[in-house]
Write an enzyme that holds these catalytic residues in place. Structure first.
Site, short mmCIF file in Angstrom:
data_model
loop_
_atom_site.label_atom_id
_atom_site.label_comp_id
_atom_site.label_asym_id
_atom_site.label_seq_id
_atom_site.Cartn_x
_atom_site.Cartn_y
_atom_site.Cartn_z
N GLU A 12 4.35 -44.51 17.51
CA GLU A 12 5.60 -44.97 16.90
C GLU A 12 5.93 -46.40 17.35
O GLU A 12 6.39 -47.21 16.54
CB GLU A 12 6.75 -44.02 17.24
CG GLU A 12 6.67 -42.67 16.53
CD GLU A 12 6.72 -42.80 15.01
OE1 GLU A 12 7.24 -43.81 14.50
OE2 GLU A 12 6.23 -41.88 14.33
N TYR A 43 15.62 -43.93 16.24
CA TYR A 43 14.51 -43.57 15.34
C TYR A 43 13.35 -42.96 16.13
O TYR A 43 12.85 -41.88 15.78
CB TYR A 43 14.02 -44.78 14.54
CG TYR A 43 12.65 -44.50 13.96
CD1 TYR A 43 12.51 -43.61 12.90
CD2 TYR A 43 11.50 -45.04 14.52
CE1 TYR A 43 11.26 -43.29 12.40
CE2 TYR A 43 10.25 -44.73 14.04
CZ TYR A 43 10.13 -43.86 12.97
OH TYR A 43 8.89 -43.53 12.49
N ASP A 68 14.44 -44.51 9.52
CA ASP A 68 13.89 -45.86 9.65
C ASP A 68 13.93 -46.52 8.28
O ASP A 68 14.64 -46.07 7.38
CB ASP A 68 12.46 -45.82 10.19
CG ASP A 68 11.46 -45.24 9.19
OD1 ASP A 68 11.89 -44.57 8.21
OD2 ASP A 68 10.25 -45.45 9.37
#
Length: 349
Positions: A43, A126, A144
């Site tokens: 991520e 997020y 996001d």
């Protein structure tokens, strides 16, 4: 804004996940398991970076540092070298800070909630939601850019996504829609949808698996979503980059301060000047190296200064050979400067 009833929500979940099971990007290396460490690494790498680019970096990073303990114990220089080329190096530093926090402060036990994961250094809403849903099956939307784009069109949400307060609007609108049985897959399906059928430009809505739920498309206003005010143009700043060699052919480098842009990285000595007329030394190029940060546009002119003007090096300066430079993690702007130097050498030969 559209409000879906329970029947519509159930149908949307079914159609979205059926498409994801058939066409989702299940072969991505970070989707091979739900280890929170792998989710965190992927991520942070994926922020501001294309998926195709991240695959190679992720595989190399995991081969070198396969566990959170390995990352926590690694020298920072190794972490930055593995990250080299991805840019936004604060992500790499935050990644290691988070690993150290898990290993040293939490005895290796990961927080398993959306709220708890936000206690990790560098982990925002997020990323916390992505880890919580994928690794720990918590029912929370990972809001996001893809979520903004997809759900602004599906639900005709008119709030400006450039405003920080808008995240809460989307979170509250999407939270009841997240599939309670497969929240991680739901979030990843929305990510995939936002990069395929519901792209920012030239969306393929006619073939989208959720076309029937797209209120903006139905009303012929899809190109108006998401609503976003334009960002201000980055501020132009002029810099000179000092090019100085010693009698062994080594290049003078300077380590940047520990705070600010390019914090802690080695570059050619950089100095901001008011204009090109105020450059010190011999100007080497007829055009600058341009590097754009999110809010600044650096125009960097290479200038040559004689060795005798740098006889006494500052504490943050060093002469670096080619091998020395290759061993360091250098920021992208420094690679641009080295490329320009090579172009000049090639022309002069």
């Amino acid at each position: 804004m559209e409000n879906w009833n329970s029947k519509t929500i159930a149908a949307f979940r079914r159609d979205l996940l059926a498409w994801y099971d058939q066409e989702g990007r299940s072969t991505l290396p970070w989707r091979q398991d739900t280890d929170p460490y792998r989710v965190l690494v992927s991520e942070l790498m994926l922020q501001q970076t294309r998926v195709d680019t991240v695959i190679t970096y992720f595989n190399r990073f995991m081969a070198a540092l396969p566990t959170v303990d390995d990352l926590a114990a690694a020298p920072e220089d190794q972490v930055l070298k593995l990250w080299e080329g991805l840019g936004y190096y604060s992500r790499a530093k935050n990644l290691q800070r988070a690993a150290k926090y898990v290993v040293n402060d939490l005895d290796g036990v990961w927080p398993q909630t959306y709220e708890g994961l936000q206690d990790l250094p560098g982990v925002g809403p997020y990323t916390a939601a992505a880890i919580a849903s994928i690794a720990f099956n918590q029912v929370v939307p990972a809001v996001d850019g893809n979520f903004f784009r997809v759900f602004s069109r599906l639900l005709k949400i008119n709030d400006d996504i450039a405003q920080p307060k808008t995240r809460k609007v989307f979170y509250e609108a999407i939270a009841p829609i997240v599939d309670p049985d497969r929240p991680g897959d739901f979030n990843q399906a929305i990510m995939d949808l936002g990069t395929t059928y519901m792209k920012a430009k030239n969306p393929d809505t006619l073939n989208s698996p959720v076309k029937a739920y797209n209120a903006a498309f139905r009303d012929g206003v899809e190109d108006q979503y998401p609503v976003k005010t334009k960002k201000k143009k980055p501020v132009r700043q002029v810099y000179q980059a000092q090019v100085t060699y010693d009698d062994q052919g080594r290049l003078l480098y300077e380590q940047r301060p520990e705070t600010g842009l390019l914090a802690g990285f080695w570059t050619l000595p950089l100095k901001q000047v008011d204009s090109i007329e105020n450059l010190e030394g011999q100007q080497l190029t007829i055009k600058p190296v341009v590097h754009i940060f999110s809010h600044r546009r650096w125009e960097i002119w290479l200038v040559a200064l004689d060795n005798d003007k740098t006889a006494d090096l500052a504490a943050n300066q060093a002469w670096l050979s080619v091998a020395d430079q290759e061993a360091l993690a250098l920021p992208k702007v420094q690679h641009k400067l080295l490329a320009r130097l090579k172009e000049m050498d090639d022309v002069s030969q």
